[in-house]
Design an enzyme around this catalytic site. Structure first.
Site, PDB file in Angstrom:
ATOM      1  N   CYS A 300       0.837  -1.197   0.000  1.00  9.92           N
ATOM      2  CA  CYS A 300       0.000   0.000   0.000  1.00  9.92           C
ATOM      3  C   CYS A 300       0.872   1.246   0.000  1.00  9.92           C
ATOM      4  O   CYS A 300       0.428   2.328  -0.354  1.00  9.92           O
ATOM      5  CB  CYS A 300      -0.974  -0.014   1.161  1.00  9.92           C
ATOM      6  SG  CYS A 300      -0.168  -0.221   2.724  1.00  9.92           S
TER       7      CYS A 300
HETATM    8  C1  UN1 Z   1       0.673  -2.745   3.437  1.00  9.32           C
HETATM    9  O1  UN1 Z   1       1.311  -2.722   2.380  1.00  9.32           O
HETATM   10  O2  UN1 Z   1      -0.511  -3.102   3.464  1.00  9.32           O
HETATM   11  O3  UN1 Z   1       5.951   0.060   5.320  1.00  9.32           O
HETATM   12  C2  UN1 Z   1       1.207  -2.390   4.749  1.00  9.32           C
HETATM   13  C3  UN1 Z   1       5.709  -0.737   4.442  1.00  9.32           C
HETATM   14  C4  UN1 Z   1       4.985  -2.001   4.796  1.00  9.32           C
HETATM   15  C5  UN1 Z   1       3.545  -1.761   4.456  1.00  9.32           C
HETATM   16  C6  UN1 Z   1       2.628  -2.749   4.974  1.00  9.32           C
HETATM   17  N1  UN1 Z   1       5.240  -2.393   6.149  1.00  9.32           N
HETATM   18  O4  UN1 Z   1       5.982  -0.545   3.284  1.00  9.32           O
END
Ligand code: UN1
Length: 536
Positions: A300
């Site tokens: 995300c």
């Molecule tokens: C997600 O992609 O749903 O910081 C959350 C980051 C990861 C993201 C996790 N820990 O890029």
């Protein structure tokens, strides 16, 4: 649980046949309605075969969680912390096994899988000690012989719905703080990673968590996820936490809202990275490559809009494009050195391949890298896997995208980015804030004034300076604004607010009825302002 012959994927291991975990018992192991998780690097490898839970199983799980709540809530928080510590220790013991299972099930490179499992260990370590804090406050009273204090209280049964791209770390972000705060849990893991979830659930059991405190109901979002959402309306769930799409997050927000609950929503992103003309270009190129294509763009927090100052845009792309072309793609189970593996599941592949249509709607965009499915016989350099067996794709890149283009406004969740060229910082920050999302963001500049402006003006929930858009640390608040979430945060001390409600208590030892919110005799000074003139 049983392990059965895995025709088509023997070299990866057997197929795990499992069931829901409800009140400490395995349920539905023989149920007919089932789904399978496939190894995306070799889709004939059936990793797991699980029952699809519906309203009945969700209701049973909620009942079990409700029944377990009173005892768990009254278990001293430091004792709850001891169990969390045990969970962390067991994960550490099984780190390599869990990482390999995760890699097999969702196709994440092993070193990232190990990092993800480590994040759960770190989360357990953080919240074990929080069991010895969970501080409330003492507050001065406006009256004599009266004491005021606040306590954090658990919210009750927590329905947790998690996604397939971080099937171990993100559930730990939700389950562990929910537990330390004294709540009980009904967890619906991603249908892409039931085996990973099953292994996690076994650790909860082995750590001595009482039956019913964590219940796991497996299944798809459309059926099982929907049953969890419906359970809010039925009064079976007191709190919901969801990581997934903005579209589903909005639905959950509506249902939670009409039940006067505050959901935790961690949703999509179209994360910007600005590269200014004074930036260290090599450093920025490395950061952009990782942000865009690391994990196959399936975070995300992955980069979506790469905002380049016009002066350095050509120079930047001359370095970036050859790097993007030489990324090593392949099967992560047998190749530790890959940059990224397959896309997690077929629906991610379909959406990725469809993004070109959207990008080509732009009047100005130019396709620089035509990301496509890797074909047998036409594999990119260094490819290590079987193209005909897995969901492998090459990276995509569009230049001269406008922030108003649909492509710049829509999350794809695959290895693709658009380049937006800008004249100056004002245009750059406007573009960075120019989507409805607001999760992660980044800037490359050594100009102190611009860094400060960026920190003050960016509207995202998380920002990096001279670093990637991805890779949040386990003890910083994680979450976004706008279409990326409703402002709730996970991780660190901040997530405790999501799983507790404040209880304010006053104790009156004056021996009489003292009334607060009354005009008190004690504070009438001599020099009161004469306001008569004002009324004339
Ligand atoms: C997600 O992609 O749903 O910081 C959350 C980051 C990861 C993201 C996790 N820990 O890029």
């Amino acid at each position: 649980m049983k392990l059965v012959e895995n025709r088509g994927g023997e070299r990866y291991g057997k197929t795990l046949v499992g069931g829901h975990l409800i009140n400490g018992r395995t349920v539905g192991e023989n149920s007919k309605e089932r789904f399978q998780s496939l190894n995306p690097a070799w889709t004939s490898d059936v990793v797991a075969d699980f029952p699809q839970g519906g309203a009945k199983e969700v209701a049973q799980a909620c009942d079990a969680a409700k029944a377990a709540f009173a005892k768990w809530k009254s278990t001293p928080a430091p004792v709850r912390g001891e169990i969390i510590g045990k969970i962390g220790a067991l994960i550490r013991e099984q780190k390599e096994f869990l990482s390999r299972l995760l890699t097999r099930e969702i196709g994440k490179p092993l070193r990232e899988a190990r990092g993800e499992v480590q994040e759960a260990i770190d989360t357990a370590a953080f919240f074990q000690s929080e069991g010895r804090r969970l501080y409330g406050q003492t507050v001065p009273s406006e009256l004599r012989n009266k004491a005021l204090e606040t306590h954090r209280r658990p919210v009750g049964v927590c329905g947790l719905i998690t996604a397939g791209n971080f099937p171990f770390a993100v559930p730990s972000w939700k389950i562990i703080p929910a537990l330390i705060c004294g709540n009980t849990v009904v967890w619906k893991p991603s249908e892409d990673a039931p085996a990973t979830a099953f292994a996690f659930a076994n650790i909860f059991k082995a750590a001595g968590l009482p039956d019913g405190v964590v219940n796991v109901v497996y299944g798809t979002g459309a059926v099982t996820g929907q049953a969890i959402i419906d359970a809010i309306d039925k009064g079976l769930i007191n709190k919901i936490s969801f990581t997934g799409s903005t579209e589903i997050g909005r639905k959950i927000g509506e249902v939670a809202g009409r039940n006067l609950q505050i959901p935790s929503l961690e949703l999509g992103g179209k994360n910007p990275m600005i590269v200014m003309d004074d930036a260290d270009i090599d450093l920025a190129v490395t950061g952009a490559i990782w942000s865009a294509y690391g994990t196959g763009g399936q975070r995300c927090t992955s980069l979506g809009n790469l905002i380049l100052h016009k002066k350095i845009a050509d120079k930047f792309l001359n370095k970036f494009v050859p790097k993007a072309k030489s990324l090593i793609i392949g099967d992560p189970t047998f190749n530790e050195g890959i940059t990224y593996g397959p896309l997690i599941a077929d629906r991610f592949l379909k959406r990725y391949l469809a993004h070109h249509k959207m990008a080509k709607k732009s009047k100005t965009a130019e396709c620089i890298l035509e990301g496509a499915r890797v074909k047998k016989g036409a594999e990119p350099q260094g490819f290590c896997g079987d193209a005909s067996k897995g969901l492998f794709v090459t990276p995509s890149l569009y230049d001269k995208v406008l922030i108003t283009d649909e492509f710049a406004q829509t999350e794809v969740f695959g290895p693709t980015i658009g380049v937006i060229r800008v004249e100056d910082f004002d245009e750059a920050i406007a573009a960075a804030n120019g989507t409805k999302y607001g999760l992660s963001s980044s800037i490359y500049t050594d100009n102190a004034k611009l860094r400060l402006r960026f920190k003050n003006e960016i509207t995202a929930g998380m920002s990096s300076i001279n670093n990637s858009t991805t890779g949040a640390e386990a003890h910083l608040p994680f979450g976004g604004n706008g279409w990326s979430g409703n402002g709730t945060r996970e991780s660190g001390i901040w997530v405790v607010d999501a799983y507790t409600k404040w209880h304010a208590i006053n104790t009156d030892d004056s021996g009489g009825l003292q009334l607060a919110q009354m005009d008190t005799e004690e504070v009438h000074g001599e020099g009161a302002a004469d306001l008569d003139g004002l009324m004339a």
